[in-house]
Design a protein around this motif. Sequence first.
Motif, PDB file in Angstrom:
ATOM      1  N   MET A  62       2.790   0.429  -1.028  1.00 19.72           N
ATOM      2  CA  MET A  62       1.968   1.254  -1.901  1.00 19.72           C
ATOM      3  C   MET A  62       2.563   1.338  -3.302  1.00 19.72           C
ATOM      4  O   MET A  62       1.836   1.301  -4.313  1.00 19.72           O
ATOM      5  CB  MET A  62       1.818   2.652  -1.304  1.00 19.72           C
ATOM      6  CG  MET A  62       0.987   2.673  -0.020  1.00 19.72           C
ATOM      7  SD  MET A  62       1.010   4.274   0.822  1.00 19.72           S
ATOM      8  CE  MET A  62       0.237   5.329  -0.408  1.00 19.72           C
ATOM      9  N   ALA A  66       0.867  -0.135  -6.772  1.00 16.90           N
ATOM     10  CA  ALA A  66       0.697   0.692  -7.972  1.00 16.90           C
ATOM     11  C   ALA A  66       1.300   0.019  -9.198  1.00 16.90           C
ATOM     12  O   ALA A  66       0.697   0.024 -10.285  1.00 16.90           O
ATOM     13  CB  ALA A  66       1.331   2.062  -7.752  1.00 16.90           C
ATOM     14  N   THR A 118     -10.125   4.355  -6.130  1.00 15.84           N
ATOM     15  CA  THR A 118      -8.817   4.195  -5.478  1.00 15.84           C
ATOM     16  C   THR A 118      -7.731   3.862  -6.490  1.00 15.84           C
ATOM     17  O   THR A 118      -6.592   4.329  -6.366  1.00 15.84           O
ATOM     18  CB  THR A 118      -8.895   3.085  -4.410  1.00 15.84           C
ATOM     19  OG1 THR A 118      -9.785   3.506  -3.368  1.00 15.84           O
ATOM     20  CG2 THR A 118      -7.521   2.813  -3.801  1.00 15.84           C
ATOM     21  N   LEU A 122      -4.233   5.711  -7.017  1.00 14.39           N
ATOM     22  CA  LEU A 122      -2.980   4.961  -6.911  1.00 14.39           C
ATOM     23  C   LEU A 122      -2.087   5.187  -8.127  1.00 14.39           C
ATOM     24  O   LEU A 122      -0.855   5.274  -8.005  1.00 14.39           O
ATOM     25  CB  LEU A 122      -3.286   3.473  -6.748  1.00 14.39           C
ATOM     26  CG  LEU A 122      -2.118   2.540  -6.434  1.00 14.39           C
ATOM     27  CD1 LEU A 122      -1.387   2.989  -5.175  1.00 14.39           C
ATOM     28  CD2 LEU A 122      -2.627   1.102  -6.285  1.00 14.39           C
ATOM     29  N   ARG A 126       1.613   6.679  -8.094  1.00 11.67           N
ATOM     30  CA  ARG A 126       2.751   6.038  -8.775  1.00 11.67           C
ATOM     31  C   ARG A 126       3.522   7.051  -9.610  1.00 11.67           C
ATOM     32  O   ARG A 126       4.752   7.053  -9.646  1.00 11.67           O
ATOM     33  CB  ARG A 126       2.233   4.893  -9.639  1.00 11.67           C
ATOM     34  CG  ARG A 126       3.293   4.203 -10.496  1.00 11.67           C
ATOM     35  CD  ARG A 126       3.248   4.722 -11.903  1.00 11.67           C
ATOM     36  NE  ARG A 126       4.195   4.051 -12.772  1.00 11.67           N
ATOM     37  CZ  ARG A 126       4.587   4.514 -13.944  1.00 11.67           C
ATOM     38  NH1 ARG A 126       4.101   5.681 -14.380  1.00 11.67           N
ATOM     39  NH2 ARG A 126       5.454   3.866 -14.680  1.00 11.67           N
ATOM     40  N   VAL A 172      -5.141   0.489  -0.456  1.00 12.34           N
ATOM     41  CA  VAL A 172      -4.845   0.418  -1.889  1.00 12.34           C
ATOM     42  C   VAL A 172      -4.534  -1.014  -2.318  1.00 12.34           C
ATOM     43  O   VAL A 172      -4.867  -1.421  -3.443  1.00 12.34           O
ATOM     44  CB  VAL A 172      -3.689   1.374  -2.284  1.00 12.34           C
ATOM     45  CG1 VAL A 172      -4.065   2.817  -1.992  1.00 12.34           C
ATOM     46  CG2 VAL A 172      -2.389   1.008  -1.584  1.00 12.34           C
TER      47      VAL A 172
END
Length: 210
Positions: A62, A66, A118, A122, A126, A172
């Motif tokens: 993830m 990001a 999304t 994201l 981050r 994501v």
Amino acid sequence: MQEITIPTGLYFGKKMTKPQLYKREITRNYSAHHTFLEIASIQMELAQQKKTGWFNEALISMTFSALAVEALANAVGHRLWQGHAWEDFEDCKPIIKLERIAKKLAIPYQIRNEPWKTIQWLIKFRNKIAHAKPEPIKQFSKVGHAKKGTHDINCPESVLENLVSKNTAKHVLKSVKDLKDIFCKHIPEEELDGICTDGWSATTEPIFDM
């Protein structure tokens, strides 16, 4: 057209020696979003197995998804703006960069639709990672007499930890790849190199001793 053949060993009237060295030039338009997406993909696949350490793998996936968002925005922005305009673009926040790119390329930008929805989530995720803060946690529950001991107490999760899951990592990552595909469909063909694919080319020329 008549083909003209130059006799072997002659070069504009001078004797040509056999080349001992060659000059090779390798060119590559590199953008870090390719690297970040590869890392995110590998870690996402590992997280799907849900073995010991899957949480760390999902978090890594993830996080790099990001990071890929802004790297992609910078790669596209660098092709669309030059000089002082690029410097102004570079100073913008990631979400503003995406808005400017969408406007420049005439891409419908609707924050309630995917993948934009999304992607915005994201970017906020981050920021939570990059500027992580301590979080005091208190959890209350009712337990029976038999379970009043502490041997079966699970660690309470933070807000940040609750955001991480293998399904979210998969979702994501797909959204960032969808964003890249959208950009690639609207970027001028001559500017696609290094954005849609990561590649390089090389030319080799002989160096003659004259």
